[in-house]
Scaffold this active site. Structure first.
Site, mmCIF file in Angstrom:
data_model
loop_
_atom_site.group_PDB
_atom_site.id
_atom_site.type_symbol
_atom_site.label_atom_id
_atom_site.label_comp_id
_atom_site.label_asym_id
_atom_site.label_seq_id
_atom_site.Cartn_x
_atom_site.Cartn_y
_atom_site.Cartn_z
ATOM 1 N N PHE A 143 0.826 -1.212 0.000
ATOM 2 C CA PHE A 143 0.000 0.000 0.000
ATOM 3 C C PHE A 143 0.859 1.261 0.000
ATOM 4 O O PHE A 143 0.617 2.197 -0.771
ATOM 5 C CB PHE A 143 -0.916 -0.028 1.230
ATOM 6 C CG PHE A 143 -1.641 1.261 1.496
ATOM 7 C CD1 PHE A 143 -2.875 1.499 0.914
ATOM 8 C CD2 PHE A 143 -1.100 2.226 2.337
ATOM 9 C CE1 PHE A 143 -3.558 2.697 1.167
ATOM 10 C CE2 PHE A 143 -1.767 3.412 2.585
ATOM 11 C CZ PHE A 143 -3.000 3.641 2.005
ATOM 12 N N ASP A 144 1.860 1.328 0.868
ATOM 13 C CA ASP A 144 2.713 2.520 0.979
ATOM 14 C C ASP A 144 3.402 2.840 -0.340
ATOM 15 O O ASP A 144 3.429 3.991 -0.788
ATOM 16 C CB ASP A 144 3.789 2.305 2.051
ATOM 17 C CG ASP A 144 3.220 2.176 3.445
ATOM 18 O OD1 ASP A 144 2.403 1.260 3.668
ATOM 19 O OD2 ASP A 144 3.594 2.978 4.309
ATOM 20 N N THR A 145 3.991 1.813 -0.946
ATOM 21 C CA THR A 145 4.711 2.006 -2.198
ATOM 22 C C THR A 145 3.772 2.486 -3.296
ATOM 23 O O THR A 145 4.075 3.442 -4.029
ATOM 24 C CB THR A 145 5.387 0.693 -2.637
ATOM 25 O OG1 THR A 145 6.274 0.257 -1.606
ATOM 26 C CG2 THR A 145 6.153 0.875 -3.938
#
Length: 304
Positions: free
Chosen positions: A245-247
């Site tokens: 999700f972060d990437t």
């Protein structure tokens, strides 16, 4: 000194130059280009929140702590963060806040503890219980019902020095950034972690730069924030519900020319972390392959 991303020339204000890291200029791509490059926006289904303790408030910052089976350290971490936020406001950087505990399918006493904290501190803490696991899912749902001007998250172990929360939030409220996030890989960062985790992190972020053109340096530091407009723009298109999700969020923010502020952090590894590294690496590689296709389609849509 490392050079992070330069703020786009069109921006009228710059994020605060704390240790001097501003954002890289990237190609402007409209939100419509995201929609045409992804099969379908990832729906944020509010029904996945099965229980709430407290309600969203009109504050400057919602700070989400996503948790799964964290009964041992949840209360201590929330109280520590709450105490810091209540005592560390300084003139010119003050902001109102609410801590949001996002319990994603814990099977221990995490939810009862979260509920008690919300009941004890109704003006400071609220909690949501989510039916399924996944950090990305927890953040989508908690951020999705926020009424704050900015939304942030940090890991429950508070590995990143919470004294830097002011920079995380202030760069959005006062510095003109759309997205802000900590970096453990700058020379100025002070990091304590195993050689194995360090190698994996540097390898992964190097692959992002080489294969996907990432202009940022550390995709996975659990210390990120966005303005509410940026969240509304990006979250419907972030497909991953877990660690990638972060990437994905940062790659989409970069591709749509958002002003991104990456800054060095003090970070200490939690020896009790429960991250399954082989499983996470496999899912990250799959996510990178998917995002390569998405970004290529976005570039073609822009060129057309």
């Amino acid at each position: 000194m490392n050079t992070a991303m330069q703020t786009p020339a069109a921006a009228t204000s710059q994020p605060p130059a704390t240790n001097g890291h501003a954002n890289a200029s990237v190609t402007t791509i409209s939100g419509d280009s995201i929609a045409s490059s992804i099969n379908a926006p990832a729906a944020v289904n509010a029904s996945s929140i099965v229980e709430r303790a407290g309600e969203p408030r009109d504050v400057d910052a919602d700070i989400v702590i996503p948790v799964y089976n964290e009964q041992e350290q949840l209360a201590e971490s929330v109280l520590r963060l709450m105490s810091h936020l209540a005592s560390s406001q300084i003139e010119g950087w003050a902001y109102t806040w609410q801590i949001v505990i996002a319990d994603n399918a814990s099977t221990d006493d995490t939810w009862p503890i979260a509920s008690r904290l919300a009941a004890q501190y109704p003006d400071r803490v609220r909690a949501v219980r989510i039916a399924a696991k996944g950090r990305g899912r927890a953040l989508k749902l908690a951020w999705g019902e926020s009424r704050a001007k900015t939304v942030a998250y940090m890991d429950v172990d508070l590995s990143t020095d919470i004294a830097q929360t002011g920079v995380l939030i202030g760069s959005l409220l006062y510095g003109g950034a759309d997205v802000s996030f900590g970096c453990r890989l700058f020379d100025e960062s002070q990091v304590v972690r195993s050689a194995k985790r360090e190698f994996i992190s540097r390898t992964y972020n190097g692959m992002l730069r080489v294969l996907l053109g990432a202009a940022f340096h550390d995709a996975q530091c659990g210390f990120k924030a966005m303005t509410a407009p940026a969240a509304r723009h990006l979250l419907p298109y972030v497909q991953d519900n877990e660690w990638f999700f972060d990437t994905e969020l940062l790659l989409l923010a970069q591709a749509t020319n958002m002003r991104m502020y990456e800054f060095p952090v003090h970070w200490i590894e939690d020896p009790g972390t429960t991250v399954n590294i082989p499983d996470t690496v496999a899912k990250d590689l799959k996510g990178m392959w998917r995002m390569n296709g998405t970004l290529n389609r976005m570039r073609l849509a822009t060129a057309a």
